[in-house]
Design an enzyme around this catalytic site. Structure first.
Site, PDB file in Angstrom:
ATOM      1  N   CYS A  25      48.367  34.634  36.081  1.00 21.69           N
ATOM      2  CA  CYS A  25      48.197  33.430  35.270  1.00 21.69           C
ATOM      3  C   CYS A  25      46.998  33.563  34.317  1.00 21.69           C
ATOM      4  O   CYS A  25      47.078  34.331  33.371  1.00 21.69           O
ATOM      5  CB  CYS A  25      48.111  32.217  36.196  1.00 21.69           C
ATOM      6  SG  CYS A  25      48.533  30.693  35.335  1.00 21.69           S
ATOM      7  N   GLU A  75      50.141  33.973  45.334  1.00 26.82           N
ATOM      8  CA  GLU A  75      49.186  33.732  46.439  1.00 26.82           C
ATOM      9  C   GLU A  75      49.324  32.331  47.019  1.00 26.82           C
ATOM     10  O   GLU A  75      48.704  32.008  48.022  1.00 26.82           O
ATOM     11  CB  GLU A  75      47.742  33.989  45.950  1.00 26.82           C
ATOM     12  CG  GLU A  75      47.126  32.920  45.069  1.00 26.82           C
ATOM     13  CD  GLU A  75      47.642  32.918  43.624  1.00 26.82           C
ATOM     14  OE1 GLU A  75      48.577  33.689  43.304  1.00 26.82           O
ATOM     15  OE2 GLU A  75      47.117  32.138  42.818  1.00 26.82           O
ATOM     16  N   HIS A 116      51.852  32.275  40.409  1.00 26.65           N
ATOM     17  CA  HIS A 116      50.900  32.391  41.520  1.00 26.65           C
ATOM     18  C   HIS A 116      51.599  32.786  42.822  1.00 26.65           C
ATOM     19  O   HIS A 116      51.977  31.911  43.601  1.00 26.65           O
ATOM     20  CB  HIS A 116      50.215  31.034  41.740  1.00 26.65           C
ATOM     21  CG  HIS A 116      49.318  30.617  40.622  1.00 26.65           C
ATOM     22  ND1 HIS A 116      47.959  30.827  40.634  1.00 26.65           N
ATOM     23  CD2 HIS A 116      49.590  30.003  39.458  1.00 26.65           C
ATOM     24  CE1 HIS A 116      47.433  30.356  39.519  1.00 26.65           C
ATOM     25  NE2 HIS A 116      48.405  29.854  38.785  1.00 26.65           N
TER      26      HIS A 116
END
Ligand code: GLN
Length: 203
Positions: free
Chosen positions: A86, A181, A179
């Site tokens: 990002c 994560e 994302h």
């Protein structure tokens, strides 16, 4: 100790701003040593680096303040794997559409458009096919995300959403608009860890 450092792989996460903690947790879940990177010394001690999401203008400003921009560029050019998610992708890009003055590392031969999905779709989650990672598609979280509008000839597209490129690789560099994560799917971090392992084997 030196022997220890040589035997274990350490993936750094740039920890100046943004959601670095989630990356550290995900790397731990992948079973690798992760380390927050804020100084030049810490950068020298890692085998790969993740540049997290956050605010790209702030991240690059802080990188410059701590003299990390030049060092990251040097290590990436020497082959160290770097993965930008990002805002991290924006920081790595060669061009940023509409922001010609925004400082950037210029490592990845792509043009990105910031906040490109528009106001109505500020944030969203979607199942994103990434053929390189096999089935099923990965769960991708987009938050005020950029996408890639142009790619250079050495850049490989790993995933697109409609006609919007959202994941690319250029040799040791990986850049994604979303994302991973923030989900339980470890495959993309695992893929990056394998890039880091391959780099370490060559050292
Ligand atoms: N919109 C942010 C930027 O341009 C990136 C958002 C994110 O990293 N989730 O820096």
């Amino acid at each position: 100790m030196e022997t220890n450092r040589l035997s274990s792989l350490t993936v750094g996460v740039l920890a100046l701003q943004g959601d670095f903690e989630a990356h550290v947790r995900t790397l731990h879940r992948c079973g690798v040593q992760a380390r927050e990177v804020r100084t030049a010394q810490q950068l020298q001690e890692v085998d790969g680096l993740i540049i997290p999401g956050g605010e790209s203008t702030t991240i690059i400003k802080l990188m410059q303040r701590y003299g990390l921009d030049t060092l990251i560029r040097q290590r990436a050019e020497a082959g160290m794997p770097v993965y930008g998610t990002c805002a991290g992708l924006i920081v790595m890009a060669r061009e940023i559409e509409g922001y010609p003055q925004q400082p950037r590392l210029g490592l990845l031969d792509v043009t990105v458009a910031r906040n490109a999905f528009g106001r109505q779709v500020d944030s969203f989650e979607i199942d994103l096919p990434v053929p390189r990672l096999g089935e099923p598609p990965i769960r991708a979280v987009f938050i005020r995300a950029p996408y890639i509008t142009h790619i250079g000839e050495n850049v490989e597209v790993l995933a697109s959403l409609d006609d919007k490129v959202v994941l690319v690789q250029q040799a040791n560099l990986l850049g994604g608009a979303f994302h991973p994560e923030l989900t339980d799917d470890l495959r993309l971090h695992g893929y990056f860890v394998e890039m880091v392992r391959a780099y370490r084997r060559q050292q």
